[in-house]
Design a protein around this motif. Structure first.
Motif, PDB file in Angstrom:
ATOM      1  N   SER A  95     -30.600  39.265 -17.150  1.00 38.80           N
ATOM      2  CA  SER A  95     -31.028  37.868 -17.293  1.00 38.80           C
ATOM      3  C   SER A  95     -29.971  37.050 -18.023  1.00 38.80           C
ATOM      4  O   SER A  95     -29.596  35.959 -17.581  1.00 38.80           O
ATOM      5  N   ALA A  96     -29.486  37.574 -19.150  1.00 34.85           N
ATOM      6  CA  ALA A  96     -28.476  36.847 -19.924  1.00 34.85           C
ATOM      7  C   ALA A  96     -27.195  36.665 -19.126  1.00 34.85           C
ATOM      8  O   ALA A  96     -26.584  35.582 -19.149  1.00 34.85           O
ATOM      9  N   ALA A  97     -26.783  37.708 -18.398  1.00 37.81           N
ATOM     10  CA  ALA A  97     -25.535  37.629 -17.642  1.00 37.81           C
ATOM     11  C   ALA A  97     -25.626  36.607 -16.521  1.00 37.81           C
ATOM     12  O   ALA A  97     -24.742  35.748 -16.364  1.00 37.81           O
ATOM     13  N   VAL A  98     -26.705  36.676 -15.720  1.00 40.05           N
ATOM     14  CA  VAL A  98     -26.819  35.762 -14.580  1.00 40.05           C
ATOM     15  C   VAL A  98     -26.988  34.323 -15.043  1.00 40.05           C
ATOM     16  O   VAL A  98     -26.357  33.399 -14.505  1.00 40.05           O
ATOM     17  N   LEU A  99     -27.841  34.092 -16.045  1.00 44.58           N
ATOM     18  CA  LEU A  99     -28.052  32.730 -16.533  1.00 44.58           C
ATOM     19  C   LEU A  99     -26.777  32.160 -17.140  1.00 44.58           C
ATOM     20  O   LEU A  99     -26.545  30.942 -17.082  1.00 44.58           O
ATOM     21  N   SER A 100     -25.949  33.007 -17.714  1.00 45.35           N
ATOM     22  CA  SER A 100     -24.671  32.540 -18.256  1.00 45.35           C
ATOM     23  C   SER A 100     -23.691  32.217 -17.134  1.00 45.35           C
ATOM     24  O   SER A 100     -22.996  31.197 -17.161  1.00 45.35           O
ATOM     25  N   ILE A 101     -23.651  33.073 -16.117  1.00 45.50           N
ATOM     26  CA  ILE A 101     -22.721  32.881 -15.009  1.00 45.50           C
ATOM     27  C   ILE A 101     -22.998  31.588 -14.261  1.00 45.50           C
ATOM     28  O   ILE A 101     -22.065  30.871 -13.854  1.00 45.50           O
ATOM     29  N   ILE A 102     -24.281  31.266 -14.065  1.00 43.70           N
ATOM     30  CA  ILE A 102     -24.616  30.067 -13.292  1.00 43.70           C
ATOM     31  C   ILE A 102     -24.687  28.814 -14.171  1.00 43.70           C
ATOM     32  O   ILE A 102     -25.034  27.738 -13.684  1.00 43.70           O
TER      33      ILE A 102
END
Length: 282
Positions: A95-102
């Motif tokens: 969750s943290a990785a994807v929300l940061s990437i987008i």
């Protein structure tokens, strides 16, 4: 009876593959929610009591699910707790990785806001991490992945898997405005039609359409037996979970009880399909 195992028996390669499948499952099953604006916004304003309650409910659900499909051979409750903890961690990390990437999470953002957005996304992502082992896993050396007898057999195990399927699919669409908008367009006749369609589809998916993993009614057993024993209780579970999801995501705030029931009927349709699908694939 569970076998006794030592550290030397632990298959590190299989466990590493399980972790990789868990990450893939978290992304595959939760990606629609990562990219849903309503889920981002919920992390900002959701009542913290409701969020904490959802996070706490997810813990025993993951433990029971891990008892059935963990990252490695699961033969004890301690190992199930271990795998559930890993799944939760993978859900948070994904969750943290994807929300940061987008670009949803940004440097300098208020910590409570960031925690709220990550926490609410971590619930479906952690379930997806465990489902990833079941759906993305591959039998090795001709052996089947072990499934705990505690949940594989018995009436309670069937109901539990339906609850998992209903919750997972319900979480996908419960935060959206469409659940409420559709309910306002529906008449009582529409609601009855949706309920009947939900029940018939649930029953057809599992018993009538010969899907892989489907169930067959034993010879000599009346056709209505499975409907009464599994399909109706399954729909009640899906309906109850739909009501809980809508309440958690503030979709029932400020509307009258009749409209709340209508909205629950709408969400109960995909939740019922999720419950039926869980009996087929898990």
């Amino acid at each position: 009876m569970a076998s006794t195992r030592t550290r030397a028996d632990f298959n590190h390669g299989r466990f590493a593959k399980g972790l990789a499948r868990g990450i893939a499952g978290a992304l595959l099953f939760a990606l629609p929610m990562f990219l849903t604006m309503e889920m981002w916004e919920l992390g900002l304003y959701i009542d913290r009591f409701r969020l904490v309650l959802l996070l706490l409910i997810n813990i025993p659900l993951l433990i029971l699910l891990a008892r059935r499909i963990g990252f490695e051979d699961v033969s004890t409750w301690r190992e199930a707790v271990r795998d559930a903890s890993i799944a939760y961690f993978l859900g948070v990390a994904a969750s943290a990785a994807v929300l940061s990437i987008i670009g949803v999470l940004r440097f300098g953002q208020a910590i409570p806001e960031a925690i709220g957005m990550i926490a609410i996304q971590a619930v479906p992502a952690s379930i997806g991490a465990l489902l990833g082992r079941s759906e993305l896993g591959q039998h090795e050396d001709g052996d089947e992945d072990p499934v705990s007898e505690d949940l594989d057999e018995g009436y309670g195990g069937e109901l539990f898997m339906m609850a998992v399927g209903a919750l997972f699919l319900g979480l996908n669409v419960a935060p959206t405005e469409e659940m409420i908008l559709v309910s306002f367009k529906m008449s009582p006749c529409h609601a009855i039609a949706v309920i009947v369609a939900s029940i018939l589809l649930m029953h057809g998916f599992v018993y009538a359409l010969s899907f892989i993993g489907g169930h067959q009614v034993e010879e000599g057993t009346p056709g209505w037996h499975a409907m009464i024993r599994f399909t109706f209780p399954g729909y009640i579970i899906a309906f109850s979970i739909s009501l809980y999801c809508l309440w958690t995501f503030h979709r029932l705030d400020g509307i009258d009880p009749t409209q709340a029931i209508m909205a629950t009927v709408v969400l109960g349709f995909p939740s019922a399909i999720g419950a039926a699908a869980a009996r087929l694939i898990l």
